[in-house]
Design a protein around this motif. Structure first.
Motif, mmCIF file in Angstrom:
data_model
loop_
_atom_site.group_PDB
_atom_site.id
_atom_site.type_symbol
_atom_site.label_atom_id
_atom_site.label_comp_id
_atom_site.label_asym_id
_atom_site.label_seq_id
_atom_site.Cartn_x
_atom_site.Cartn_y
_atom_site.Cartn_z
ATOM 1 N N ARG A 12 0.826 -1.200 0.000
ATOM 2 C CA ARG A 12 0.000 0.000 0.000
ATOM 3 C C ARG A 12 0.868 1.260 0.000
ATOM 4 N N ASP A 13 1.988 1.220 0.744
ATOM 5 C CA ASP A 13 2.888 2.377 0.810
ATOM 6 C C ASP A 13 3.467 2.702 -0.569
ATOM 7 N N LYS A 14 3.848 1.654 -1.294
ATOM 8 C CA LYS A 14 4.414 1.875 -2.623
ATOM 9 C C LYS A 14 3.362 2.456 -3.562
ATOM 10 N N CYS A 15 2.149 1.949 -3.459
ATOM 11 C CA CYS A 15 1.065 2.455 -4.290
ATOM 12 C C CYS A 15 0.786 3.925 -3.984
ATOM 13 N N GLU A 16 0.803 4.279 -2.701
ATOM 14 C CA GLU A 16 0.566 5.668 -2.309
ATOM 15 C C GLU A 16 1.642 6.586 -2.878
ATOM 16 N N LYS A 17 2.899 6.119 -2.875
ATOM 17 C CA LYS A 17 3.995 6.920 -3.439
ATOM 18 C C LYS A 17 3.812 7.117 -4.944
ATOM 19 N N LEU A 18 3.351 6.056 -5.627
ATOM 20 C CA LEU A 18 3.104 6.153 -7.069
ATOM 21 C C LEU A 18 2.004 7.176 -7.358
ATOM 22 N N ALA A 19 0.971 7.170 -6.515
ATOM 23 C CA ALA A 19 -0.144 8.104 -6.703
ATOM 24 C C ALA A 19 0.310 9.541 -6.494
ATOM 25 N N LYS A 20 1.125 9.764 -5.480
ATOM 26 C CA LYS A 20 1.581 11.123 -5.177
ATOM 27 C C LYS A 20 2.519 11.656 -6.259
ATOM 28 N N LYS A 21 3.187 10.760 -6.976
ATOM 29 C CA LYS A 21 4.017 11.188 -8.108
ATOM 30 C C LYS A 21 3.140 11.628 -9.284
ATOM 31 N N GLN A 22 1.990 10.979 -9.418
ATOM 32 C CA GLN A 22 1.075 11.323 -10.506
ATOM 33 C C GLN A 22 0.381 12.657 -10.263
ATOM 34 N N VAL A 23 -0.009 12.918 -9.018
ATOM 35 C CA VAL A 23 -0.700 14.164 -8.675
ATOM 36 C C VAL A 23 0.070 14.814 -7.520
ATOM 37 N N ARG A 24 1.081 15.560 -7.866
ATOM 38 C CA ARG A 24 1.942 16.159 -6.844
ATOM 39 C C ARG A 24 1.188 17.204 -6.026
ATOM 40 N N GLY A 25 1.359 17.124 -4.716
ATOM 41 C CA GLY A 25 0.713 18.078 -3.820
ATOM 42 C C GLY A 25 -0.678 17.687 -3.381
ATOM 43 N N ALA A 26 -1.190 16.570 -3.903
ATOM 44 C CA ALA A 26 -2.543 16.130 -3.531
ATOM 45 C C ALA A 26 -2.502 15.272 -2.274
#
Length: 250
Positions: free
Chosen positions: A112-126
């Motif tokens: 889950r942590d890795k997935c969250e990091k991937l998401a934050k790279k896609q939408v920075r600042g969200a």
């Protein structure tokens, strides 16, 4: 020599005056051109946004009382959904979904942590508001919901490869004329809770369904989630759906 110079300056002044006058006359028309009144306008805007895409469907609908144009396109293996506000032609929703998915991979599910990091790279600042593992369309997927400013995002990742397979953002719309002669959202909540005693309301909003004013109420209770659509004028229940929540059906 002096006479020629004055003649030249007079001609330039006349040209500038004509350009300014033309700008004043054309400005209102340019602003009005942003308003969408025909399917062809929405189609043209969507084609510019998704270059090379093929428009397969155009619909008119209401979201929180706002008239919108919804355009669906296909490009390669992706399906795109775009929504434009009719009043000013603004894009208020954009998303795509990958249809060609890898279902044979034997890789382990990423954390889950890795997935969250991937998401934050896609939408920075969200900010991540929800992250759930689901089994959908034949594969394990992480569904991530995020928020940034007045936009909500939903990202789908292949849980075994980490590949982004779905992406959507939506601008939060303010309700328009949501209570003019209608029962009001609080009354709609009470009607929904009477149908499902002890439930918790997680979402309640005014909308239009095929031009009809309605309140859409979402509730949860135990392992179930409920979607209830109520006539905004009469309080009549038009639709009632009950499903097991995703976390329990995976």
């Amino acid at each position: 020599m002096v006479r020629k110079w004055y003649q030249k300056m007079a001609a330039m002044a006349c040209m500038m005056f004509c350009l300014v006058a033309a700008g004043v006359l054309l400005a209102p028309n340019t602003a009005f051109a942003k308003k969408i009144t025909r399917d062809s306008q929405a189609e043209s805007m969507a084609r510019k946004k998704v270059k090379g895409g093929t428009v397969v469907e155009i619909d008119k609908d209401y979201e929180k009382g706002n008239l919108v144009y919804e355009v669906k396109l296909m490009k390669g293996t992706r399906e795109y959904d775009l929504t434009y506000r009719a009043s000013n032609g603004k894009l208020i929703q954009y998303g795509w979904e990958e249809h060609k998915l890898n279902r044979s991979t034997k890789k382990k599910i990423i954390s889950r942590d890795k997935c969250e990091k991937l998401a934050k790279k896609q939408v920075r600042g969200a900010a991540v508001t929800s992250l759930r593992l689901k089994y959908d369309d034949g594969i394990s997927q992480y569904k991530v919901k995020m928020k940034k400013g007045n936009k909500k995002y939903e990202l789908d990742f292949h849980a075994r490869t980490g590949k982004l397979i779905g992406y959507e953002w939506e601008e939060t719309l303010k309700p328009k004329n949501s209570n003019n002669g209608y029962i009001g959202v609080e009354k709609a909540k009470q009607i929904a809770l009477k149908e499902v005693p002890g439930a918790t309301v997680v979402k309640a909003e005014f909308d239009r369904d095929d031009g009809k004013a309605v309140y859409e109420i979402e509730l949860v209770k135990d392992i179930y989630e409920y979607d209830i659509e109520i006539d905004a004028a009469t309080g009549e229940i038009l639709e009632f759906e009950q499903d097991i929540m995703d976390d329990y059906s995976a």
